[in-house]
Design an enzyme around this catalytic site. Structure first.
Site, mmCIF file in Angstrom:
data_model
loop_
_atom_site.group_PDB
_atom_site.id
_atom_site.type_symbol
_atom_site.label_atom_id
_atom_site.label_comp_id
_atom_site.label_asym_id
_atom_site.label_seq_id
_atom_site.Cartn_x
_atom_site.Cartn_y
_atom_site.Cartn_z
ATOM 1 N N HIS A 190 0.830 -1.211 0.000
ATOM 2 C CA HIS A 190 0.000 0.000 0.000
ATOM 3 C C HIS A 190 0.867 1.265 0.000
ATOM 4 O O HIS A 190 0.418 2.329 0.427
ATOM 5 C CB HIS A 190 -0.950 0.021 1.202
ATOM 6 C CG HIS A 190 -1.788 -1.203 1.337
ATOM 7 N ND1 HIS A 190 -2.940 -1.406 0.624
ATOM 8 C CD2 HIS A 190 -1.619 -2.323 2.092
ATOM 9 C CE1 HIS A 190 -3.456 -2.581 0.923
ATOM 10 N NE2 HIS A 190 -2.672 -3.167 1.809
ATOM 11 N N SER A 315 16.458 16.979 -19.644
ATOM 12 C CA SER A 315 15.449 18.038 -19.638
ATOM 13 C C SER A 315 15.968 19.184 -20.478
ATOM 14 O O SER A 315 17.173 19.455 -20.502
ATOM 15 C CB SER A 315 15.174 18.518 -18.203
ATOM 16 O OG SER A 315 14.446 19.731 -18.201
#
Length: 483
Positions: A190, A315
């Site tokens: 989870h 980038s």
């Protein structure tokens, strides 16, 4: 130069990658070299010619009172058929032959009939007898030719290209299993800290799942049919009632083409075995989507570092970036492949009454499915070669997560009959975190645990609480579970 529609005239070669509509034929063309030999208009024509040629030769062997084929005709047909060793169509059918078929199709508006007329034209020029020319496409509906062509195409592609790619992917993943089988890390159920494991064991789960689906892929039969217009051998029986046509068809399909016979069909082969094969491929791709997302997440939290290429840009504005683009590219292409497979699997098993053409047009997208699958698998392989585990980061997370050792305390307490062991540890740790000293205090306050067990628990640290994870990963590698 404007073409008047807001674009530009395509005044370069129409086949140029710059103007390809599909990225498979454009941007990614070089990464998919050879795929067109299995899935393309030219490949389909070549496979159809091979089926027709081999069926014609076979008929001359099984029908009574048929004149033998002349040596030139036989040589051409054997050259145009499937190679007995490789199962591939012979390369004697060149581009000019394929272009001739397309020229005939422009007149007939029927792709399979164009192949028949091409062969009649070719064999007539080689001196074939009228009887031989009459037996071209004998008792066949177009689907008899098409389903065999696609069947051979898929079988060859699976065996010669898809499986080797999958094997390499599993091997590359298994390298990481072996390398990191002893590398402890926090599990995250989870998304929260959970009982520790090893990176090798977690990757072994994926490698094992892929190997399991590979075994299914290898064994999946590819069924085909050769039973006429509506699957009843109607024309066959009228022309040659003495011939056991179902057996003749089966012998041709199994012994000569290496396919399996579907004995009960309408005009079309039911596509059930194809859907089953696509289902396995879909399952493989869904497993790999999970792998891509897990690896992306491990990179995100710093468990894996990526090797930076000096020539790549991460980038356009942030110089420091090394993005997990290979796993993102793989996930995107896997999604495209599974989306297309979903439509194929819903559409192909359904045909109105004995035949409609909706399957014909969607089958032409099989190469698109395989193209996106190949792109994804190759991107994933590339990504696996660029990642290294960061043991400092994984150890740091373990050293800050002593609360994961609440599990062994409460489990040992259960062994010694403490009914509310879980509740006791829940109260002490849930949502609170735990330090090393806090853990030791919990152990020492658990008076129901014999002293010998408490000493063992005091020696336990998060990085050592990995159960049999290391052994499970090692077993996967050593027990021959990898193809």
């Amino acid at each position: 130069m404007s073409d008047g529609s807001g674009g530009y005239q395509e005044d370069i070669e129409p086949s140029s990658e710059l103007f390809a509509i599909s990225p498979l034929d454009g941007r990614y063309h070089r990464r998919l070299r050879g795929l067109g030999g299995y899935f393309s208009e030219g490949a389909l024509i070549r496979y159809r010619i091979a089926v027709e040629a081999q069926w014609l030769v076979y008929l001359h062997d099984v029908l009574p009172d048929v004149q033998p084929l002349g040596p030139e005709v036989l040589a051409f047909l054997e050259g145009a058929g499937f190679d007995r060793t490789t199962g591939e169509p012979d390369t004697s059918i060149g581009v000019s032959d394929l272009q001739r078929v397309k020229a005939i199709e422009a007149q007939t508006n029927h792709d399979v009939k164009a192949v028949e007329y091409y062969l009649r034209e070719k064999l007539s020029a080689l001196g074939a007898s009228p009887q031989t020319l009459a037996l071209i496409h004998f008792a066949c509906t177009s689907e008899d030719i098409n389903n065999l062509a696609y069947g051979m195409m898929l079988r060859n592609y699976r065996d010669k290209r898809l499986l080797p790619l999958l094997d390499q992917l599993i091997q590359d993943l298994t390298v990481h299993v072996s390398r990191h089988q002893s590398s402890p890390m926090l599990a995250r159920t989870h998304g929260q800290t959970a009982s520790p494991t090893t990176m090798g064991k977690e990757l072994a789960v994926f490698a094992h799942r892929l190997s399991r689906q590979r075994s299914r892929l290898v064994l999946q039969p590819i069924e085909a049919k050769l039973n006429g217009a509506v699957g009843n051998y109607n024309a066959h029986i009228v022309a040659y009632p003495e011939i056991p046509w179902p057996k003749v068809a089966k012998d041709f399909l199994v012994d000569h083409l290496g396919l399996s016979q579907n004995p009960l069909t309408t005009q079309i082969e039911n596509h059930d075995s194809l859907v089953e094969l696509l289902g396995i491929l879909n399952h493989l791709n869904i497993i790999l989507i999970g792998l891509c997302r897990d690896l992306w997440s491990y990179i995100s939290i710093g468990y894996f570092r990526q090797k930076a290429s000096p020539h790549e840009v991460g980038s356009s504005t942030m110089p420091h970036k090394v993005n997990p683009i290979d796993f993102e590219n793989a996930e995107g292409n896997l999604g495209l492949a599974t989306g297309l497979i979903g439509h194929l699997c819903e559409k192909l098993p359904i045909s109105r009454w004995q035949r409609d053409l909706t399957d014909s047009t969607v089958l032409r997208s099989l190469g698109v499915v395989m193209g996106h699958t190949e792109l994804a698998w190759k991107s994933l392989q590339k990504g696996l070669q660029k990642i290294d585990l960061d043991p400092v980061k994984t150890r740091q997370d373990l050293d800050q997560s002593w609360e994961v050792l609440a599990e062994p305390i409460q489990t040992v307490l259960r062994r010694f009959g403490v009914v509310d062991a879980y509740e006791r540890l829940k109260t002490a740790t849930r949502g609170l975190g735990l330090s090393k000293q806090g853990y030791h205090d919990l152990v020492m306050s658990s008076h129901e645990i014999p002293e010998a067990y408490r000493k063992q628990l005091l020696l336990l640290e998060p990085h050592g609480y990995i159960g049999l994870a290391e052994q499970l990963a090692e077993d996967f590698v050593s027990q021959g579970l990898v193809p």
